[in-house]
Design a protein around this motif. Sequence first.
Motif, mmCIF file in Angstrom:
data_model
loop_
_atom_site.group_PDB
_atom_site.id
_atom_site.type_symbol
_atom_site.label_atom_id
_atom_site.label_comp_id
_atom_site.label_asym_id
_atom_site.label_seq_id
_atom_site.Cartn_x
_atom_site.Cartn_y
_atom_site.Cartn_z
ATOM 1 N N SER A 73 59.641 -0.670 13.856
ATOM 2 C CA SER A 73 58.372 -0.308 13.227
ATOM 3 C C SER A 73 58.055 1.177 13.413
ATOM 4 C CB SER A 73 57.243 -1.171 13.789
ATOM 5 O OG SER A 73 57.264 -1.158 15.195
ATOM 6 N N ARG A 74 58.491 1.738 14.538
ATOM 7 C CA ARG A 74 58.227 3.149 14.812
ATOM 8 C C ARG A 74 58.911 4.059 13.784
ATOM 9 N NH1 ARG A 74 56.418 5.519 19.690
ATOM 10 N NH2 ARG A 74 56.233 3.420 20.497
ATOM 11 N N ALA A 77 57.315 3.526 10.267
ATOM 12 C CA ALA A 77 55.988 4.116 10.171
ATOM 13 C C ALA A 77 56.044 5.610 9.863
ATOM 14 C CB ALA A 77 55.218 3.887 11.474
ATOM 15 N N MET A 100 43.661 9.422 14.795
ATOM 16 C CA MET A 100 44.677 9.851 15.754
ATOM 17 C C MET A 100 45.749 8.779 15.974
ATOM 18 S SD MET A 100 43.495 12.474 18.523
ATOM 19 C CE MET A 100 42.827 11.465 19.806
ATOM 20 N N MET A 101 45.403 7.510 15.702
ATOM 21 C CA MET A 101 46.416 6.452 15.840
ATOM 22 C C MET A 101 47.629 6.739 14.965
ATOM 23 S SD MET A 101 44.144 3.019 15.806
ATOM 24 C CE MET A 101 42.719 2.883 16.888
ATOM 25 N N GLY A 102 47.449 7.533 13.922
ATOM 26 C CA GLY A 102 48.578 7.894 13.065
ATOM 27 C C GLY A 102 49.669 8.651 13.810
ATOM 28 N N ILE A 104 50.965 7.748 16.671
ATOM 29 C CA ILE A 104 51.762 6.845 17.525
ATOM 30 C C ILE A 104 53.267 6.872 17.203
ATOM 31 C CG2 ILE A 104 52.157 4.412 18.131
ATOM 32 C CD1 ILE A 104 49.156 4.007 18.115
ATOM 33 N N PRO A 105 53.672 6.800 15.900
ATOM 34 C CA PRO A 105 55.123 6.760 15.655
ATOM 35 C C PRO A 105 55.861 8.028 16.054
ATOM 36 C CG PRO A 105 53.890 6.823 13.595
ATOM 37 C CD PRO A 105 52.902 6.553 14.674
ATOM 38 N N PRO A 108 56.591 9.223 22.376
ATOM 39 C CA PRO A 108 57.447 8.318 23.146
ATOM 40 C C PRO A 108 56.680 7.048 23.514
ATOM 41 C CG PRO A 108 56.715 10.147 24.497
ATOM 42 C CD PRO A 108 56.242 10.432 23.109
ATOM 43 N N PHE A 109 57.385 6.064 24.123
ATOM 44 C CA PHE A 109 56.721 4.774 24.371
ATOM 45 C C PHE A 109 55.502 4.934 25.274
ATOM 46 C CE2 PHE A 109 56.031 0.703 26.466
ATOM 47 C CZ PHE A 109 55.896 -0.105 25.358
ATOM 48 N N PHE A 110 55.655 5.645 26.382
ATOM 49 C CA PHE A 110 54.490 5.937 27.229
ATOM 50 C C PHE A 110 53.980 7.315 26.841
ATOM 51 C CE2 PHE A 110 57.030 3.082 29.923
ATOM 52 C CZ PHE A 110 56.107 2.065 30.054
ATOM 53 N N PHE A 111 52.745 7.395 26.454
ATOM 54 C CA PHE A 111 52.270 8.701 25.996
ATOM 55 C C PHE A 111 50.779 8.839 26.203
ATOM 56 C CE2 PHE A 111 49.778 7.867 22.179
ATOM 57 C CZ PHE A 111 50.123 6.563 21.904
ATOM 58 N N GLN A 157 50.007 10.252 10.005
ATOM 59 C CA GLN A 157 51.237 9.529 10.313
ATOM 60 C C GLN A 157 52.453 10.307 9.825
ATOM 61 O OE1 GLN A 157 50.348 5.395 9.459
ATOM 62 N NE2 GLN A 157 52.514 4.872 9.491
#
Lengths: 304, 338
Positions: A73-74, A77, A100-102, A104-105, A108-111, A157
């Motif tokens: 999905s990353r 996206a 700002m959620m845009g 996310i892709p 990195p996984f922890f951010f 995104q």
Amino acid sequence: MMAFISVNQVSFAYNGKSVLDQVSVAIPKGEILWVLGPNGSGKTTLLKLILGFYRPDAGTVLVNGCPVLNLPSRILARDIAYVPQVHHMAFSFRMLDVVMMGRIPHKPFFFRYSKEDEHLAESAMARLGIVHLKNRPYTAVSGGERQLCLIARALTQGARTFVMDEPVSGLDYGNQIRLLTIIQSLAQEGYTFIQTTHFPDHALWMDGQVLMLKNGKVVREGSAENAITRTSLSDLYHLDMDVTQTRSGIRVCVPDALTSQIKKKSRTDTSNDQTKEGRNRQSGFVLIKSKKGDKGKWGRDMSM
Amino acid sequence: MMKRFPVVLAISLLLAVASLGSLLLGRYPVSLDDMMNFTSWSFHGCPGGKEQEMGLLQNIFLDIRLPRIIGAVMVGSALSVSGTAFQSMFINPLVSPGLLGVLAGASFGAALGMVFFNSLLWVQILAFAFGCGAVSLSMVLARFNTGDRLLMLILGGIISGAFFTALLSIVKYLADPYNQLPAIVFWLMGGLSTLTNDLLIYLSLPILASMAALMTLTPYMNALSMGDEEARSLGVHVGLVRAVLISCATLMSALTVVMAGIIGWVGLVVPHIARMLIGPDNRILIPTSALIGALYLLLMDDLSRLVFTVEIPLGILTALCGIPFFVLVLKHARKGWG
């Protein structure tokens, strides 16, 4: 040229009821695709299959030649953004937090979001003229502003393809036209749009490709100019429709069921009144055209 | 929504003051001077030959009061954080940590331990095991059905919770009504009086680790509150993130049961208070919830120790004080999640 997104012979059933039946469509980059069809014809399902939300019972959906279900999905996206119908949100997030959620892709996984992420989100909002709302709760702004917020998130995104489910639904007339202006100017920059709509007029005004779905089957496909005709629309909605051209050259859809009364009336009236009515109608459309030209309130910010 | 930083700072200060204050409060009167003396004694040793007095103070501070304070802070923050995580993840502000059956399962496990093993260690082991087991059951039940994942999970939780509540009734029915049944009932009301330093150390580490894990996932919690499909379109691996969130929240809730029995309402009320103060952004909401939850349970535990000569079960107090709080919060609820 290979299509960016290709849907090949896709069938999908929900709880044993067939929703889509052997649907195929190819969408090249930079295209506007309008998916038209009555309620329950499978429009939204088609969008969700393209986004990889559902697994088709038969057929494949390819993005850049790769089956969409195999794409993490990353990765997907970064190419395709989903702009859902304006919805109610359970929690009153700030507009900026939603946009700002845009990012996310791209993380990195922890951010943690950085200043740069915030800056990117703000510039997307500025582009759509809603940056002044960044600290307002999403639940406290109007439907039009929410839709712009979701589009700003899609811009953030970084995806170049927007999948939009009835983007103008629930917006007032002015906001509908302003939103279409935004879509048009993004399309001119090379963004791809895949959107469902209940307004064939919008496809006629903005051009692009049209896919007509009825009972899960493709009944007509082609450029808006060729595909949207009196007969195809009448078939699609099971309603007598007329597609006429105004003097300014724009084509519009007119339902016969409502206008037959007026026609009957005008037939009994003098010919003088008939021309007056015609003039009124035309001036109305000219007004819309000039709105497209000066781009309105949101359009001004688009040119930045 | 207020300015974030001052609110968090104020709550942290309040928590620090309340923790120090709680050291002084109790049946045996201790003054601030005593505490000062004790502090300097423990660092430098005391010239005045007050070994006996200091030994007593050490017993009161370090063996009796401190474990309870740390325990209250742990339990309160763990329940609040898992409640907040569940509310965001299930996009429902009326959800509490017990949603997937963890509390029902743990209650059954504890009762089982009391009736059949009659040892505190077994009570704790079984409470933890059945708490996690009940959540696993609800996740398996959700897997059986297709359809809206969240809805299926909630239904799975209802079934699993009802199942373990029924099992608990069976154990209660079988229990000896003179000794075991009152013990079960009393234990289920919750309390921190059985907490020892050893237990506290063993249980705090996994609680802190789970809390830290949840804190790293807060941006995803925000995305999950947009709904599964939207979160996925934003690049979130929904299945993985949700599994980690549920595991951490369940682990924390089950461990609070091991520490303190069933403490209701904290996981429901505290997230609301926190959300009212600083808004729904989980990046700041989760830490704030932890602080408020710790403060809330610490104050409740002080009440339970001090109000009557007999200790009031903590679970009763959290419910009694939580309900009017909740009514007040609901009046302002529109600000937080309208």
